[in-house]
Design an enzyme around this catalytic site. Sequence first.
Site, PDB file in Angstrom:
ATOM      1  N   ASP A   9     -22.679   3.568  27.384  1.00 19.18           N
ATOM      2  CA  ASP A   9     -21.740   4.442  28.116  1.00 19.18           C
ATOM      3  C   ASP A   9     -20.313   3.931  28.044  1.00 19.18           C
ATOM      4  O   ASP A   9     -19.386   4.674  27.740  1.00 19.18           O
ATOM      5  CB  ASP A   9     -22.125   4.540  29.601  1.00 19.18           C
ATOM      6  CG  ASP A   9     -23.480   5.189  29.802  1.00 19.18           C
ATOM      7  OD1 ASP A   9     -23.706   6.253  29.203  1.00 19.18           O
ATOM      8  OD2 ASP A   9     -24.295   4.626  30.547  1.00 19.18           O
ATOM      9  N   ARG A  89     -21.940  -3.841  42.764  1.00 22.01           N
ATOM     10  CA  ARG A  89     -20.829  -2.902  42.560  1.00 22.01           C
ATOM     11  C   ARG A  89     -19.549  -3.285  43.304  1.00 22.01           C
ATOM     12  O   ARG A  89     -18.468  -3.276  42.711  1.00 22.01           O
ATOM     13  CB  ARG A  89     -21.231  -1.462  42.892  1.00 22.01           C
ATOM     14  CG  ARG A  89     -22.289  -0.837  41.980  1.00 22.01           C
ATOM     15  CD  ARG A  89     -22.335  -1.416  40.628  1.00 22.01           C
ATOM     16  NE  ARG A  89     -23.129  -0.669  39.669  1.00 22.01           N
ATOM     17  CZ  ARG A  89     -23.727  -1.206  38.620  1.00 22.01           C
ATOM     18  NH1 ARG A  89     -23.649  -2.523  38.420  1.00 22.01           N
ATOM     19  NH2 ARG A  89     -24.390  -0.482  37.764  1.00 22.01           N
ATOM     20  N   ASP A 118     -23.833   4.795  41.827  1.00 23.97           N
ATOM     21  CA  ASP A 118     -22.795   3.834  41.441  1.00 23.97           C
ATOM     22  C   ASP A 118     -21.393   4.433  41.510  1.00 23.97           C
ATOM     23  O   ASP A 118     -20.439   3.754  41.876  1.00 23.97           O
ATOM     24  CB  ASP A 118     -23.087   3.280  40.043  1.00 23.97           C
ATOM     25  CG  ASP A 118     -24.263   2.302  40.054  1.00 23.97           C
ATOM     26  OD1 ASP A 118     -24.507   1.712  41.130  1.00 23.97           O
ATOM     27  OD2 ASP A 118     -24.918   2.139  39.022  1.00 23.97           O
ATOM     28  N   SER A 168     -32.251   3.711  30.612  1.00 20.74           N
ATOM     29  CA  SER A 168     -30.953   3.265  31.110  1.00 20.74           C
ATOM     30  C   SER A 168     -31.222   2.066  32.010  1.00 20.74           C
ATOM     31  O   SER A 168     -31.975   2.160  32.974  1.00 20.74           O
ATOM     32  CB  SER A 168     -30.291   4.398  31.903  1.00 20.74           C
ATOM     33  OG  SER A 168     -29.267   3.861  32.704  1.00 20.74           O
TER      34      SER A 168
HETATM   35  N1  ARG Z   1     -30.987   3.461  41.900  1.00 16.79           N
HETATM   36  C1  ARG Z   1     -30.469   2.134  41.883  1.00 16.79           C
HETATM   37  C2  ARG Z   1     -29.232   2.039  42.733  1.00 16.79           C
HETATM   38  O1  ARG Z   1     -28.645   3.010  43.012  1.00 16.79           O
HETATM   39  C3  ARG Z   1     -30.282   1.600  40.504  1.00 16.79           C
HETATM   40  C4  ARG Z   1     -29.248   2.247  39.661  1.00 16.79           C
HETATM   41  C5  ARG Z   1     -29.286   1.655  38.308  1.00 16.79           C
HETATM   42  N2  ARG Z   1     -28.227   2.102  37.459  1.00 16.79           N
HETATM   43  C6  ARG Z   1     -28.379   2.352  36.150  1.00 16.79           C
HETATM   44  N3  ARG Z   1     -27.341   2.679  35.498  1.00 16.79           N
HETATM   45  N4  ARG Z   1     -29.536   2.292  35.546  1.00 16.79           N
HETATM   46  O2  ARG Z   1     -28.831   0.989  43.159  1.00 16.79           O
END
Ligand code: ARG
Length: 400
Positions: A9, A89, A118, A168
């Site tokens: 990405d 994050r 995110d 991913s």
């Molecule tokens: N659902 C999880 C969270 O919101 C993991 C997100 C993982 N992100 C990814 N780009 N695969 O914390």
Amino acid sequence: MLAYSGGLDTSVLIKYLQEKYNAQVITVTVDVGQGEDLEAAEEKAKKLGVLKHFSIDAKDEFAKDYIFPAIKANALYEGKYPISTSLSRPLIAAKMVEIAEKEGATGLVHGCTGRGNDQVRFDVTLGALAPEIKIIAPVREWGLTREEEIAYAKTKGIPVSGSAKKYSIDASVWGRAIECGLLEDASQAPPEDAYEWTVAPEKAPDKPEIVTIAFDDGVPVAVKGKKMPPLALIEEVNKIAGRNGVGRIDHIEDRIVGLKSREVYECPAATVILEAHKDLEKMVMTRHEVLFKQQIDAQWVFLAYAGLWVDPLKDDLDAFINKSQENVTGEVKLKLYKGSLQVIGRSSPNSLYDKNLANYNIKTSFNQSYSKGFIELWGLQTRMYNSLKRASKKPKAKKA
Ligand code: ARG
């Protein structure tokens, strides 16, 4: 200024920002223990023509200032997910702001889609820390599907790895999140190749492994009797739990934006350490503390998951939680065996459990005769209610 992982990405984003915005791109890669090659990421960014690149090793800070507070808060979102992605994050956002301000960047860019959590975490934290710098989320604007993105990457000469095509992935030292592809069918078991940090339970050793974890003021300080700094300790427990197939999580998760999603994680260290910590708290805290703290913990993990790390309520809760950890010192013994995890013992100098008091066989200072009077008062209202209810059910006397 782009938060760059080296993955698909964000590599596509470098090209996109150059073409669409005619921008000079500065990239920053923050190492939170995702296990990616930082130098390779830097090289890749430079090949794609960035103006400058920064690699920041934030692993120690992440362990100490983000994971340790989460341990104290027993942080499991919806009772299952140790928020291994969520926690990283706000740290990445803080590093972005630090560098962006130094470099005079005019935009803060992240590669999150408009469907996930995110974007919320980045936008809220960046917006709170640097309201004067514009936030740009091209993937959200763009609305490219993953296939279209892969096709675009190919036309721009951006290498696409095999695993990027399949899943991913996002990782930090606290755990690995795997999404997309075959995993989207929530009725089907995750394929074995989704996992990298844990062996399949059936392939784990036939002998159980016993692990002791020592805590001091609510944070782990030693494993199997060996004192270790935060990061090394977490890495060590990741290895131990991973080789015993412990820490796989398959979760139907409620995202902040309202979507339900099927999430697969492997969080070996988090699974073990959180279980041990919770157990030790129960030994040293009063019943009132245990029950009240469960509510505080639930609120804490919700804020951390939902992108509100820098909300003052989180600080307020931290103040309570830190105070509550003063007695959480002691040792927990766990048994790991073919994917299963059990606490099998614990001890603490601050224990409120007294084996002599609870003993069935000897006379103790616990005076059983007090219990009768206690129960009389304890059940007072319950008895009153039930006798009223019985009375109202009796057939009414017929009028003459
Ligand atoms: N659902 C999880 C969270 O919101 C993991 C997100 C993982 N992100 C990814 N780009 N695969 O914390």
